[in-house]
Design an enzyme around this catalytic site. Structure first.
Site, PDB file in Angstrom:
ATOM      1  N   GLY A 245     -12.936 -19.250 -16.745  1.00  0.00           N
ATOM      2  CA  GLY A 245     -14.285 -19.415 -16.196  1.00  0.00           C
ATOM      3  C   GLY A 245     -14.332 -18.945 -14.758  1.00  0.00           C
ATOM      4  O   GLY A 245     -13.508 -18.125 -14.325  1.00  0.00           O
ATOM      5  N   SER A 246     -15.261 -19.485 -14.012  1.00  0.00           N
ATOM      6  CA  SER A 246     -15.489 -18.999 -12.653  1.00  0.00           C
ATOM      7  C   SER A 246     -14.397 -19.494 -11.697  1.00  0.00           C
ATOM      8  O   SER A 246     -13.778 -20.543 -11.912  1.00  0.00           O
ATOM      9  CB  SER A 246     -16.847 -19.483 -12.166  1.00  0.00           C
ATOM     10  OG  SER A 246     -16.867 -20.891 -12.109  1.00  0.00           O
ATOM     11  N   THR A 247     -14.217 -18.746 -10.644  1.00  0.00           N
ATOM     12  CA  THR A 247     -13.225 -19.091  -9.633  1.00  0.00           C
ATOM     13  C   THR A 247     -13.577 -20.431  -8.995  1.00  0.00           C
ATOM     14  O   THR A 247     -12.696 -21.284  -8.780  1.00  0.00           O
ATOM     15  CB  THR A 247     -13.165 -17.979  -8.573  1.00  0.00           C
ATOM     16  OG1 THR A 247     -12.718 -16.782  -9.221  1.00  0.00           O
ATOM     17  CG2 THR A 247     -12.208 -18.320  -7.444  1.00  0.00           C
TER      18      THR A 247
ATOM     19  N   GLU B  84     -18.393 -11.004  -7.556  1.00  0.00           N
ATOM     20  CA  GLU B  84     -18.558 -10.777  -8.990  1.00  0.00           C
ATOM     21  C   GLU B  84     -20.036 -10.997  -9.340  1.00  0.00           C
ATOM     22  O   GLU B  84     -20.583 -12.074  -9.086  1.00  0.00           O
ATOM     23  CB  GLU B  84     -17.690 -11.763  -9.762  1.00  0.00           C
ATOM     24  CG  GLU B  84     -17.773 -11.569 -11.263  1.00  0.00           C
ATOM     25  CD  GLU B  84     -16.903 -12.572 -12.017  1.00  0.00           C
ATOM     26  OE1 GLU B  84     -17.011 -13.763 -11.727  1.00  0.00           O
ATOM     27  OE2 GLU B  84     -16.142 -12.140 -12.888  1.00  0.00           O
TER      28      GLU B  84
ATOM     29  N   LYS C 100     -13.368 -27.774 -24.976  1.00  0.00           N
ATOM     30  CA  LYS C 100     -14.699 -27.981 -24.411  1.00  0.00           C
ATOM     31  C   LYS C 100     -15.270 -26.573 -24.173  1.00  0.00           C
ATOM     32  O   LYS C 100     -14.959 -25.905 -23.191  1.00  0.00           O
ATOM     33  CB  LYS C 100     -14.619 -28.767 -23.094  1.00  0.00           C
ATOM     34  CG  LYS C 100     -15.990 -29.109 -22.523  1.00  0.00           C
ATOM     35  CD  LYS C 100     -16.413 -28.004 -21.559  1.00  0.00           C
ATOM     36  CE  LYS C 100     -17.759 -28.226 -20.960  1.00  0.00           C
ATOM     37  NZ  LYS C 100     -18.846 -27.539 -21.671  1.00  0.00           N
TER      38      LYS C 100
ATOM     39  N   CYS D 299     -15.193 -10.513 -17.406  1.00  0.00           N
ATOM     40  CA  CYS D 299     -14.369 -10.776 -16.209  1.00  0.00           C
ATOM     41  C   CYS D 299     -13.663  -9.520 -15.737  1.00  0.00           C
ATOM     42  O   CYS D 299     -13.416  -9.356 -14.546  1.00  0.00           O
ATOM     43  CB  CYS D 299     -13.359 -11.874 -16.510  1.00  0.00           C
ATOM     44  SG  CYS D 299     -12.329 -11.537 -17.943  1.00  0.00           S
TER      45      CYS D 299
ATOM     46  N   GLU E  70      -7.755 -18.646 -15.733  1.00  0.00           N
ATOM     47  CA  GLU E  70      -8.188 -17.248 -15.907  1.00  0.00           C
ATOM     48  C   GLU E  70      -9.575 -17.171 -15.292  1.00  0.00           C
ATOM     49  O   GLU E  70     -10.537 -17.709 -15.858  1.00  0.00           O
ATOM     50  CB  GLU E  70      -8.255 -16.877 -17.393  1.00  0.00           C
ATOM     51  CG  GLU E  70      -6.938 -16.924 -18.134  1.00  0.00           C
ATOM     52  CD  GLU E  70      -5.997 -15.807 -17.740  1.00  0.00           C
ATOM     53  OE1 GLU E  70      -6.455 -14.829 -17.120  1.00  0.00           O
ATOM     54  OE2 GLU E  70      -4.798 -15.935 -18.023  1.00  0.00           O
TER      55      GLU E  70
END
Ligand code: NAP
Length: 499
Positions: free
Chosen positions: A242-244, A398, A189, A300, A265
């Site tokens: 992706g994002s945290t 970030e 995806k 990242c 990650e």
């Protein structure tokens, strides 16, 4: 292929609609809905992809499971799997220009970087795993007179990969290649915004000989497709970049379904630490600029906290501002462009809001501005902040844009403490000639990757992963295989020979 006109011709040839990739063919979403992909530079929609819903996910996961059980990929020899992956890598190289243009339109990456770095690294990863396929060994502990113990690795079944838009092909391939090499079926995806390049990547796998149904690409929104995959009980492993915020939610989705392995990650806020004894200060300055401006800072591992020993602070800051002023921000299809637009208007607005928050908190802009260069094209000049404090948003969070916070330090202990003063733990860089200090800093830094006198370096065999809020586990190398394989212990009692 080199000039902007030729790249534009290739961009104009992108189909105006796409299907999803499954069973080795194109498919529409069952509901027949589509979503538009938007080019941030031209500020226009350029193609559509199907908007999958949870019943589409059910169908694709069922197909992937059936393909796995049938053994058309999971039970062929590792050498044959390797041959197909290597052939696919070759096709990616043949189609490098086409793939690069797709990425460039989808998220604004300069086409030169898209082809020479992103697509090249995608093929390199795939070839590396293809070459590894038949070279791995299972094991058998020694010294068991009456038994044979076997320790083997088996594919887990259906792997779902959810990936971001910033390096859409290379990050997806860090997951697809080892998962396929191990014999799994994979459902990808991709980020909605960069679905078209992933679809073309998958189509090339068929030409390389990957059996139908082994790799599927489901397009749609993360909140629908991603969630359905994360909560699906027939998915054995979910591998995410992706994002945290989203990543942590996936752990809850796993807990609420089948307890699938979730590999994360996530984001970062990486320190780049320059000591006065850096072996080559000019290289350190050049690299520091690259570290926060490459991919318009949408990386990242971006080096967004630059800590400089006070003795060279003024020189380094002047060097950074001087180099930043010479960067070209503009048309991603122009091979001379250094920074393209940010990936979307909303990303641009977020970055400008961060810059504004830095100014409101009392930081000073040594370069850059809180206004867009061209709001219709989502372009932002690289921003260099000084007079920063650790509690400022621009130092803690970030940003995902070309923004760096620069601060001086007085000694090694202070540099280490500043480096670790973060919730993230993805990467760090240290510039020094002192070998003992290299080891002390590397041991002391709480991050998964530490580069010394370099930035963002590695080869396919080195692991890549984060700790703290930057994630768990690792991609790349043999280390990635842990999550894509089950470890099995088989104990065979041999019995005694009484003769
Ligand atoms: P994101 O918003 O977390 O999206 C990543 C992927 O997750 C996309 O495919 C997205 O789909 C999907 N998604 C969104 N909401 C979801 C949900 N509720 N359930 C399941 N999936 C969902 O991140 P992004 O903005 O694309 O990427 C930027 C982030 O990725 C940054 O934080 C960056 O640091 C991180 N990143 C980390 C690494 C690393 O290796 N550590 C590498 C690159 C990027 P949609 O596109 O449809 O929203």
């Amino acid at each position: 292929m080199s000039d902007a006109t030729t790249w534009r011709d290739l961009a104009a040839a992108i189909p105006s609609s796409h299907g999803m990739w499954g069973r080795g063919a194109w498919a529409e979403a069952a509901g027949g809905h589509t979503l538009a992909l938007h080019d941030p530079w031209t500020d226009s929609d350029f193609t559509t992809v199907p908007a999958a819903a949870s019943d589409d996910v059910d169908r694709v996961v069922a197909d992937a499971g059936a393909t796995f059980a049938a053994g058309s990929w999971s039970r062929v020899s590792p050498a044959e799997r390797g041959r197909v992956l290597i052939a696919w890598a070759g096709l990616i190289e043949v189609h490098a220009d086409e793939l690069a243009v797709l990425v460039s339109r989808e998220m604004g990456k300069p086409v030169r970087d898209a082809r020479d770095i992103e697509v090249a690294s995608t093929a390199k990863t795939l070839r590396w795993y293809g070459e590894l396929a038949d070279k791995l060994m299972d094991s058998s502990p020694r010294g068991l007179p009456d038994a044979l113990a076997l320790v083997t690795r088996e594919p887990v079944g259906v792997v779902a990969a959810i990936t971001p838009w910033n390096f859409p092909l290379s990050l997806a391939m860090l997951k697809i290649a080892p998962a396929l090499m191990a014999g799994n079926s994979v459902v990808l995806k991709p980020a909605l915004q960069t679905s078209a390049s992933s679809l073309r990547l998958a189509e090339l796998s068929r030409e390389a000989g990957l059996p139908d149904g082994v790799l599927s690409v489901v397009t749609g929104r993360g909140s629908t497709v991603g969630t359905a995959l994360a909560r699906h009980s027939a998915v054995s492993c979910l591998t995410f970049t992706g994002s945290t915020e989203v990543g942590l939610g996936l752990l809850a989705d796993s807990a609420a379904s089948n307890g699938k392995t979730v590999s994360l990650e996530l984001g970062g806020k990486s320190p780049n630490i320059v000591f006065a004894d850096a072996p080559d200060l000019e290289k350190a300055i050049d690299t520091a600029v690259w570290a926060f401006t490459f991919n318009s800072g949408q990386m990242c591992t971006a080096g967004t906290r630059l800590y400089v020993e006070r003795a060279v602070y003024d020189d380094v800051l002047a060097g950074i501002c001087d180099r930043v002023a010479r960067l070209t921000v503009g048309d991603p299809l122009d091979p001379a462009t250094d920074l393209g637009p940010l990936s979307s208007r909303s990303q641009c607005a977020t970055v400008l809001e961060y810059i504004d928050s830095g100014l409101r908190a009392g930081a000073r802009l040594a370069a850059g501005s809180a206004d867009a260069l061209d709001p219709d094209r989502s372009t932002v000049a690289p921003a260099v902040f000084t007079d920063v404090r650790a509690d400022m948003q621009i130092v803690r969070e970030e940003i995902f844009g070309p923004v760096v916070a620069v601060a001086p330090f007085d000694d090694e202990a202070q540099a280490l403490s500043m480096a670790n003063e973060t919730d993230f733990g993805l990467a760090a860089s240290v510039w020094t000639s002192d070998v003992s200090r290299i080891h002390r800093m590397s041991r002391g830094i709480e991050a998964g990757n530490v580069w010394v006198n370099s930035y963002e370096e590695g080869v396919p065999s080195t692991p890549f992963g984060g700790r703290k809020l930057s994630g768990n586990g690792a991609d790349k190398g043999v280390y990635a295989l842990d999550k894509y394989t089950h470890l099995k212990h088989t104990w065979i009692a041999l019995g005694r020979n009484h003769a």
